[in-house]
Motif scaffolding. Sequence first.
Motif, PDB file in Angstrom:
ATOM      1  N   LYS A 305       0.806  -1.223   0.000  1.00  0.00           N
ATOM      2  CA  LYS A 305       0.000   0.000   0.000  1.00  0.00           C
ATOM      3  C   LYS A 305       0.839   1.273   0.000  1.00  0.00           C
ATOM      4  O   LYS A 305       0.290   2.373   0.115  1.00  0.00           O
ATOM      5  N   ASN A 306       2.146   1.173  -0.108  1.00  0.00           N
ATOM      6  CA  ASN A 306       3.002   2.335   0.127  1.00  0.00           C
ATOM      7  C   ASN A 306       3.236   3.208  -1.096  1.00  0.00           C
ATOM      8  O   ASN A 306       3.613   4.373  -0.964  1.00  0.00           O
ATOM      9  N   ALA A 307       3.034   2.681  -2.296  1.00  0.00           N
ATOM     10  CA  ALA A 307       3.277   3.467  -3.509  1.00  0.00           C
ATOM     11  C   ALA A 307       2.102   4.403  -3.789  1.00  0.00           C
ATOM     12  O   ALA A 307       0.970   4.124  -3.385  1.00  0.00           O
ATOM     13  N   PRO A 308       2.334   5.522  -4.481  1.00  0.00           N
ATOM     14  CA  PRO A 308       1.228   6.427  -4.825  1.00  0.00           C
ATOM     15  C   PRO A 308       0.238   5.741  -5.761  1.00  0.00           C
ATOM     16  O   PRO A 308       0.625   5.201  -6.799  1.00  0.00           O
ATOM     17  N   ALA A 309      -1.043   5.792  -5.405  1.00  0.00           N
ATOM     18  CA  ALA A 309      -2.061   5.070  -6.171  1.00  0.00           C
ATOM     19  C   ALA A 309      -2.484   5.798  -7.435  1.00  0.00           C
ATOM     20  O   ALA A 309      -3.138   5.204  -8.294  1.00  0.00           O
ATOM     21  N   ASN A 310      -2.125   7.067  -7.571  1.00  0.00           N
ATOM     22  CA  ASN A 310      -2.590   7.847  -8.721  1.00  0.00           C
ATOM     23  C   ASN A 310      -1.528   7.972  -9.810  1.00  0.00           C
ATOM     24  O   ASN A 310      -1.597   8.861 -10.648  1.00  0.00           O
ATOM     25  N   SER A 311      -0.538   7.085  -9.809  1.00  0.00           N
ATOM     26  CA  SER A 311       0.487   7.100 -10.852  1.00  0.00           C
ATOM     27  C   SER A 311       0.818   5.666 -11.253  1.00  0.00           C
ATOM     28  O   SER A 311       0.320   4.703 -10.658  1.00  0.00           O
ATOM     29  N   TRP A 312       1.692   5.526 -12.244  1.00  0.00           N
ATOM     30  CA  TRP A 312       2.075   4.190 -12.692  1.00  0.00           C
ATOM     31  C   TRP A 312       2.800   3.411 -11.609  1.00  0.00           C
ATOM     32  O   TRP A 312       2.843   2.170 -11.644  1.00  0.00           O
ATOM     33  N   GLU A 313       3.331   4.112 -10.593  1.00  0.00           N
ATOM     34  CA  GLU A 313       4.004   3.429  -9.486  1.00  0.00           C
ATOM     35  C   GLU A 313       3.035   2.548  -8.695  1.00  0.00           C
ATOM     36  O   GLU A 313       3.458   1.738  -7.870  1.00  0.00           O
ATOM     37  N   ASP A 314       1.747   2.685  -8.968  1.00  0.00           N
ATOM     38  CA  ASP A 314       0.739   1.860  -8.301  1.00  0.00           C
ATOM     39  C   ASP A 314       0.938   0.374  -8.587  1.00  0.00           C
ATOM     40  O   ASP A 314       0.360  -0.474  -7.908  1.00  0.00           O
ATOM     41  N   GLY A 385      14.257 -17.570  -7.341  1.00  0.00           N
ATOM     42  CA  GLY A 385      13.868 -18.554  -6.344  1.00  0.00           C
ATOM     43  C   GLY A 385      12.941 -17.966  -5.288  1.00  0.00           C
ATOM     44  O   GLY A 385      13.009 -16.772  -4.974  1.00  0.00           O
ATOM     45  N   SER A 386      12.093 -18.813  -4.725  1.00  0.00           N
ATOM     46  CA  SER A 386      11.094 -18.346  -3.762  1.00  0.00           C
ATOM     47  C   SER A 386      11.701 -17.743  -2.498  1.00  0.00           C
ATOM     48  O   SER A 386      11.238 -16.691  -2.033  1.00  0.00           O
ATOM     49  N   PRO A 387      12.726 -18.365  -1.885  1.00  0.00           N
ATOM     50  CA  PRO A 387      13.287 -17.750  -0.674  1.00  0.00           C
ATOM     51  C   PRO A 387      13.795 -16.329  -0.913  1.00  0.00           C
ATOM     52  O   PRO A 387      13.533 -15.422  -0.111  1.00  0.00           O
ATOM     53  N   ALA A 388      14.506 -16.129  -2.020  1.00  0.00           N
ATOM     54  CA  ALA A 388      15.032 -14.793  -2.320  1.00  0.00           C
ATOM     55  C   ALA A 388      13.899 -13.826  -2.654  1.00  0.00           C
ATOM     56  O   ALA A 388      13.950 -12.638  -2.288  1.00  0.00           O
ATOM     57  N   PHE A 389      12.868 -14.324  -3.327  1.00  0.00           N
ATOM     58  CA  PHE A 389      11.740 -13.464  -3.689  1.00  0.00           C
ATOM     59  C   PHE A 389      11.020 -12.961  -2.441  1.00  0.00           C
ATOM     60  O   PHE A 389      10.741 -11.761  -2.309  1.00  0.00           O
ATOM     61  N   PHE A 390      10.726 -13.854  -1.506  1.00  0.00           N
ATOM     62  CA  PHE A 390      10.008 -13.426  -0.306  1.00  0.00           C
ATOM     63  C   PHE A 390      10.897 -12.590   0.613  1.00  0.00           C
ATOM     64  O   PHE A 390      10.404 -11.702   1.315  1.00  0.00           O
ATOM     65  N   ALA A 391      12.197 -12.851   0.597  1.00  0.00           N
ATOM     66  CA  ALA A 391      13.110 -11.989   1.358  1.00  0.00           C
ATOM     67  C   ALA A 391      13.088 -10.571   0.792  1.00  0.00           C
ATOM     68  O   ALA A 391      13.111  -9.582   1.542  1.00  0.00           O
ATOM     69  N   LEU A 392      13.051 -10.463  -0.535  1.00  0.00           N
ATOM     70  CA  LEU A 392      12.945  -9.157  -1.187  1.00  0.00           C
ATOM     71  C   LEU A 392      11.643  -8.469  -0.783  1.00  0.00           C
ATOM     72  O   LEU A 392      11.632  -7.268  -0.469  1.00  0.00           O
ATOM     73  N   CYS A 393      10.545  -9.214  -0.778  1.00  0.00           N
ATOM     74  CA  CYS A 393       9.249  -8.646  -0.389  1.00  0.00           C
ATOM     75  C   CYS A 393       9.286  -8.116   1.040  1.00  0.00           C
ATOM     76  O   CYS A 393       8.796  -7.010   1.322  1.00  0.00           O
ATOM     77  N   ARG A 394       9.857  -8.891   1.945  1.00  0.00           N
ATOM     78  CA  ARG A 394       9.919  -8.450   3.343  1.00  0.00           C
ATOM     79  C   ARG A 394      10.753  -7.187   3.489  1.00  0.00           C
ATOM     80  O   ARG A 394      10.419  -6.290   4.275  1.00  0.00           O
ATOM     81  N   GLU A 395      11.835  -7.102   2.721  1.00  0.00           N
ATOM     82  CA  GLU A 395      12.679  -5.910   2.793  1.00  0.00           C
ATOM     83  C   GLU A 395      11.946  -4.694   2.223  1.00  0.00           C
ATOM     84  O   GLU A 395      12.068  -3.579   2.748  1.00  0.00           O
ATOM     85  N   MET A 396      11.173  -4.895   1.161  1.00  0.00           N
ATOM     86  CA  MET A 396      10.377  -3.798   0.601  1.00  0.00           C
ATOM     87  C   MET A 396       9.390  -3.255   1.629  1.00  0.00           C
ATOM     88  O   MET A 396       9.233  -2.041   1.786  1.00  0.00           O
ATOM     89  N   ILE A 397       8.725  -4.154   2.325  1.00  0.00           N
ATOM     90  CA  ILE A 397       7.739  -3.727   3.323  1.00  0.00           C
ATOM     91  C   ILE A 397       8.429  -3.056   4.500  1.00  0.00           C
ATOM     92  O   ILE A 397       7.965  -2.028   5.010  1.00  0.00           O
ATOM     93  N   LYS A 398       9.556  -3.607   4.909  1.00  0.00           N
ATOM     94  CA  LYS A 398      10.312  -3.018   6.016  1.00  0.00           C
ATOM     95  C   LYS A 398      10.750  -1.598   5.684  1.00  0.00           C
ATOM     96  O   LYS A 398      10.678  -0.692   6.527  1.00  0.00           O
ATOM     97  N   GLN A 399      11.193  -1.380   4.448  1.00  0.00           N
ATOM     98  CA  GLN A 399      11.685  -0.065   4.040  1.00  0.00           C
ATOM     99  C   GLN A 399      10.586   0.836   3.467  1.00  0.00           C
ATOM    100  O   GLN A 399      10.869   1.952   3.034  1.00  0.00           O
ATOM    101  N   ARG A 400       9.348   0.345   3.440  1.00  0.00           N
ATOM    102  CA  ARG A 400       8.221   1.102   2.883  1.00  0.00           C
ATOM    103  C   ARG A 400       8.527   1.580   1.457  1.00  0.00           C
ATOM    104  O   ARG A 400       8.317   2.747   1.101  1.00  0.00           O
ATOM    105  N   THR A 401       9.017   0.666   0.657  1.00  0.00           N
ATOM    106  CA  THR A 401       9.362   0.977  -0.728  1.00  0.00           C
ATOM    107  C   THR A 401       8.149   1.524  -1.468  1.00  0.00           C
ATOM    108  O   THR A 401       7.089   0.896  -1.485  1.00  0.00           O
ATOM    109  N   GLU A 406      13.419   2.801  -6.061  1.00  0.00           N
ATOM    110  CA  GLU A 406      13.798   2.151  -4.804  1.00  0.00           C
ATOM    111  C   GLU A 406      13.739   0.633  -4.943  1.00  0.00           C
ATOM    112  O   GLU A 406      14.617  -0.087  -4.441  1.00  0.00           O
ATOM    113  N   PHE A 407      12.699   0.147  -5.612  1.00  0.00           N
ATOM    114  CA  PHE A 407      12.569  -1.296  -5.807  1.00  0.00           C
ATOM    115  C   PHE A 407      13.745  -1.855  -6.601  1.00  0.00           C
ATOM    116  O   PHE A 407      14.324  -2.890  -6.235  1.00  0.00           O
TER     117      PHE A 407
END
Length: 430
Positions: A305-314, A385-401, A406-407
């Motif tokens: 939910k952290n990206a601006p919803a009114n642009s392509w970054e959505d 791979g799934s472990p690296a993918f979910f680790a990336l997701c957790r880091e994105m959420i932690k950093q409020r990407t 930033e991604f």
Amino acid sequence: MNYFLYICAAIVLSGCTSNISQDTPQRLAFSHYDIQLSIDPDKQFIQVRGELKYLVTENKSEKITFKLHKQLKLSHFSVNGDTSYYQNFNSKNPRWTPDALEIVYPTKARHKPGDVLKVNFAYQGTLSEWPDWSANVIGTDWVEIGMYFPWYPSVSGKFTYHLSVAITPGYKVFTAGKASTNGNLHVFESQSAVYDLVVCAAKDLKLRKTTLLGREFTVANAHLSDSAIDSIQNDVGTFYRLYQDWFGDIAHDNMSLVISKREKGGGYSRKNALYLGGLTNENYSTKRTEYNQYIAHEIAHFWWKNAPANSWEDWLNESFSEYAALKVIENTEGTEAFNSRLALKRGESSNIPPIWHLARNSPHAQAVLYSKGAVLLYQLESRIGSPAFFALCREMIKQRTHTTEEFLTLLKDSAGENVANWFEYSLKTN
């Protein structure tokens, strides 16, 4: 005097002030609305008066813009007592607020972050115009009004609120805030900051309170059977636990689920609340996979939910939520169901524009963000791979990407420059 006029007068006389008094020093963590709302569903009529303590969060030297539904007629609007505003009926609105006008207040002095402006407003009107696909409606059978109309003078940023609602006798009212009554008034308050104030009402509205994942869980529903609600509640718990495992836990107050009586408009997620349209007893049982994906997508927005919803970054919100929902299908219904849903996404991704700098109002936005983006994330998971993918997701959420830049930086740091370059190229191509 008829009942509706009487109750409108009662609101005015009661004052309905919140626990933020006029003498309270102007030190706020968030903007705060104190609103009195009257609703006549039969006539699709609302009357609103109130005050907004608007917390300035960035330097304002030219103007402050508020959104309001174009059918509402202002009788008063002032900022710190100054009534020199104007209305812009030709603003370029995001797709989800097509019927909004702008109330523009030209600032006469530079306002700095931390300043609090006192905005007073009063207006009324009959709300009879909205797109066929709107998630906000008002009528005898069902009322669901929020920022998509918008019925209150909305402005960017989080806010708290105190709301008093008068409505035609026989209707029950729900918002995600703490509820109480004051005579014939329905009173709601949220000291937790939110982005939207959604009010729902129906004569047959029922509230069911239970506990889910250690939190109070309220289901507001007017038409589904108890067995369907039981199934949905169990599914919500299952999906939420999967997301906790994949993306990490998130801070949550009590949670609410509103099963809307509207047939169209889809679903949307707000802080601590889900609003789902189009569900019936029959289609939930006969199209279970499709509706589980739909529900799982909206739950995923608690994380994405952290990206601006009114642009392509959505795409960082919608594509990740949609792919998370597909992963839920894989985990709850198996690989065959996952592959079937993914094949549909691939088909919807053909011959449409790239994600990169997509116009958010594009007619292809739904397919690009929900299908092309989800397929691209599947390709990314397959590559790293799934472990690296979910680790990336957790880091994105932690950093409020919240931006693609930033991604891509996170992706480069975790998976290498070649993967990041490939992904950027994929974002830019058909």
